[in-house]
Design an enzyme around this catalytic site. Structure first.
Site, PDB file in Angstrom:
ATOM      1  N   PRO A  57      35.831  11.080  57.987  1.00  0.00           N
ATOM      2  CA  PRO A  57      35.655   9.980  58.937  1.00  0.00           C
ATOM      3  C   PRO A  57      34.947  10.436  60.204  1.00  0.00           C
ATOM      4  CG  PRO A  57      37.924  10.752  58.967  1.00  0.00           C
ATOM      5  CD  PRO A  57      37.247  11.457  57.827  1.00  0.00           C
ATOM      6  N   SER A  58      34.140   9.555  60.742  1.00  0.00           N
ATOM      7  CA  SER A  58      33.457   9.846  61.996  1.00  0.00           C
ATOM      8  C   SER A  58      34.461   9.835  63.142  1.00  0.00           C
ATOM      9  CB  SER A  58      32.376   8.801  62.255  1.00  0.00           C
ATOM     10  OG  SER A  58      32.975   7.518  62.453  1.00  0.00           O
ATOM     11  N   PRO A  72      14.088 -44.465  72.152  1.00  0.00           N
ATOM     12  CA  PRO A  72      12.808 -44.635  71.437  1.00  0.00           C
ATOM     13  C   PRO A  72      12.516 -43.569  70.389  1.00  0.00           C
ATOM     14  CG  PRO A  72      12.450 -43.793  73.654  1.00  0.00           C
ATOM     15  CD  PRO A  72      13.908 -44.106  73.566  1.00  0.00           C
ATOM     16  N   ASP A 101      18.265 -48.836  61.551  1.00  0.00           N
ATOM     17  CA  ASP A 101      16.931 -49.352  61.256  1.00  0.00           C
ATOM     18  C   ASP A 101      15.953 -48.213  60.967  1.00  0.00           C
ATOM     19  OD1 ASP A 101      17.789 -51.928  61.631  1.00  0.00           O
ATOM     20  OD2 ASP A 101      17.093 -52.063  63.702  1.00  0.00           O
ATOM     21  N   LYS A 153      14.585 -53.072  59.393  1.00  0.00           N
ATOM     22  CA  LYS A 153      13.783 -54.224  59.764  1.00  0.00           C
ATOM     23  C   LYS A 153      12.528 -53.672  60.414  1.00  0.00           C
ATOM     24  CE  LYS A 153      15.611 -58.058  60.955  1.00  0.00           C
ATOM     25  NZ  LYS A 153      15.555 -58.677  59.619  1.00  0.00           N
ATOM     26  N   GLY A 158      15.588 -47.819  70.575  1.00  0.00           N
ATOM     27  CA  GLY A 158      15.452 -48.310  71.940  1.00  0.00           C
ATOM     28  C   GLY A 158      16.767 -48.829  72.480  1.00  0.00           C
ATOM     29  N   ASP A 159      16.713 -49.978  73.131  1.00  0.00           N
ATOM     30  CA  ASP A 159      17.911 -50.627  73.661  1.00  0.00           C
ATOM     31  C   ASP A 159      18.185 -51.863  72.825  1.00  0.00           C
ATOM     32  OD1 ASP A 159      19.516 -50.958  76.629  1.00  0.00           O
ATOM     33  OD2 ASP A 159      19.354 -52.721  75.355  1.00  0.00           O
ATOM     34  N   ILE A 167      17.110 -55.454  74.060  1.00  0.00           N
ATOM     35  CA  ILE A 167      15.704 -55.801  74.314  1.00  0.00           C
ATOM     36  C   ILE A 167      14.999 -55.951  72.970  1.00  0.00           C
ATOM     37  CG2 ILE A 167      13.534 -55.109  75.403  1.00  0.00           C
ATOM     38  CD1 ILE A 167      15.136 -53.505  77.410  1.00  0.00           C
ATOM     39  N   ALA A 203      12.258 -48.486  74.858  1.00  0.00           N
ATOM     40  CA  ALA A 203      10.953 -47.929  74.499  1.00  0.00           C
ATOM     41  C   ALA A 203      10.027 -47.915  75.710  1.00  0.00           C
ATOM     42  CB  ALA A 203      10.337 -48.744  73.364  1.00  0.00           C
ATOM     43  N   MET A 259       6.059 -54.599  70.130  1.00  0.00           N
ATOM     44  CA  MET A 259       5.513 -54.958  68.818  1.00  0.00           C
ATOM     45  C   MET A 259       4.166 -55.665  68.945  1.00  0.00           C
ATOM     46  SD  MET A 259       9.213 -56.307  67.389  1.00  0.00           S
ATOM     47  CE  MET A 259       9.531 -57.114  68.968  1.00  0.00           C
TER      48      MET A 259
END
Length: 482
Positions: free
Chosen positions: A61-62, A241, A264, A286, A318-319, A322, A348, A401
């Site tokens: 052993p070391s 976003p 989505d 969607k 996004g939110d 909105i 966004a 959009m």
């Protein structure tokens, strides 16, 4: 009219794993290490720290190995200054070969496997049943990190980052959780109630990590859990976003608590990584002018899941308030008697403006901000837009959009009085790595966009507040990055 499609499950399981991360309990069990190469002393310390009784067999052993029995913090270590024999391995739960000679190591691994032990061979991954990784120790909270041997230095760097992020006080909170678990399980028989308790516990631990939890904390958490509403509920969550770092803390909490997530197409995939692994994720996409799930079907699914007792997150890009059809979904829940809450998100418009360093208002140029939609239920330009408001020189208009109706919208706005030279921007894929922006005027922007052939969700911004030179500089940088 877009083609209807049905909601569908999207997560069949985890992404592929290079290795399976598991944790091995060794408290009170016997472990064996044979040999004394350079990595052996540290391995012995690890085994003992896990509570194992370690027998070390090393003919020479070391000096470092000789010192190990006096340095351990748990378990025990016995050093046998002789070569190992197959009989030494019986009754061990974990065996480590730490010898220099390959043939001896192969023999050791075969003998250890013959006893049913888990086997590791130092610096010989091809002989290992399990491998050691970098460790962050907040025991009983333990974090293991593996690069599957590809780049250990990188694993150590990750470990250092996690060390800096995890307060040392977490060890006291996890120890308290271990002590409280049996009582909490006896108090709350329903899975959702127990999970609710531990979620509140976790929030408190993160809020006050540097103090030890008390009996008063336990009493308060129990009372809060008992007083919490029972049954299913719906939470509409704004995913922002695209950039996952724009999620709010409330959004993260809602994702962590969800049983089912209805999302989505525009929600960035990496955002779903913040959900519980056990949560079901369902695409109820969607998309503009493409195959879409009917809104009535989404409403019915959302209500049905909540009525069955599920915590449902309706995740929207996004939110949600909105142009996210939040009103229809809120009304569907209320009519069905389902509790519904809304977690707002970075819109966004905000994300696009912030990523370009653009202010949507300016005290010398824009004293009003208005959001309008670029299409109606049929996908055409809405008949009832207030063209006088769109032509107002003191307003910044943000059009959601806008791609299909961009040219006709801008042409009509100019015809109704909007100055042709009014600055205008279209931002594609706002806040995402592939964000791109085009600058023009109300008179020429549509032509520029059509010529660019850029794809992805887009947002239009029009108004004199956008004419600052800094805006032009930001847009040029965005275009270079395409």
């Amino acid at each position: 009219m877009s083609t209807p499609r049905q909601p569908r499950e999207t997560r069949a399981g985890l992404e592929p794993l290079a290795v399976l991360p598991v944790f091995v309990p060794l408290q009170g069990k016997r472990a064996v290490l044979a040999g004394s190469n350079g990595g052996a002393p540290w391995k012995v310390k690890l085994l003992a720290a896990a509570g194992a009784h370690v027998d070390v067999y090393a003919a020479e052993p070391s000096e470092e190995m000789r010192n190990v029995p006096g340095e351990i913090v748990a378990g025990s270590v016995t050093l046998h200054e002789r070569a190992w024999t197959p009989d030494d391995l019986w009754g061990s739960a974990f065996c480590i070969g730490a010898m220099e000679d390959e043939a001896e190591c192969v023999a050791f691994v075969a003998a250890a496997r013959g006893t049913g032990a888990i086997v590791n061979a130092v610096d010989r991954p091809h002989l290992c049943d399990v491998k050691f990784g970098a460790i962050v120790n907040r025991s009983p909270l333990v974090v293991g990190i593996s690069t599957e041997g590809a780049v250990p230095v990188f694993g150590q760097t990750v470990r250092a980052r996690i060390e800096a992020m995890l307060p040392r006080g977490f060890s006291r909170w996890v120890a308290a959780a271990r002590d409280w678990r049996e009582g909490v399980t006896a108090r709350f028989h329903g899975f959702s109630e127990r999970r609710g308790f531990w979620e509140r516990f976790s929030d408190l631990a993160f809020a006050e990590p540097d103090r030890a939890p008390t009996q008063a904390d336990l009493d308060r958490l129990l009372a809060q859990t008992e007083a919490a509403p029972k049954g299913g509920a719906v939470t509409l969550v704004g995913a922002g976003p695209g950039d996952a770092e724009l999620l709010t803390l409330r959004a993260l909490r809602a994702l962590r608590n969800a049983d089912v997530i209805l999302y989505d197409d525009l929600v960035a995939p990496e955002i779903l990584d913040y959900a519980r692994r056990e949560a079901r994720t369902m695409l109820v996409g969607k998309t503009g002018h493409g195959p879409s799930c009917r809104q009535d079907d989404i409403n019915a699914l959302m209500v049905s899941l909540a009525k069955s007792g599920k915590q449902v997150v309706r995740l929207k890009s996004g939110d949600p308030l909105i142009f996210g059809r939040a009103g229809e979904e809120i009304e569907a829940c209320r009519q069905a008697g389902i509790p519904v809450a809304v977690v707002p998100g970075i819109s966004a418009a905000q994300g696009a403006a912030a990523s370009l360093g653009v202010s949507l208002t300016h005290r010398d140029a824009a004293r009003r901000l208005q959001y309008v939609t670029g299409h109606d239920r049929r996908g055409a330009l809405p008949d009832d837009l207030n063209w006088g408001a769109l032509a107002d020189p003191s307003v910044t208009t943000v059009v959601y959009m806008p791609k299909r109706t961009l040219r006709v919208l801008l042409d009509r706005a100019v015809a109704e009085g909007l100055a042709p030279a009014t600055p205008a921007l279209v931002v594609f894929n706002a806040t995402r790595p592939n964000q791109a922006a085009l600058r023009g005027t109300a008179a020429d922007l549509a032509e520029r966009v059509e010529a660019s052939l850029l794809e992805g969700p887009a947002i239009l911004m029009v108004g004199d507040a956008l004419k600052e030179q800094s805006v032009a500089d930001c847009v040029e940088q965005a275009q270079i990055a395409i």
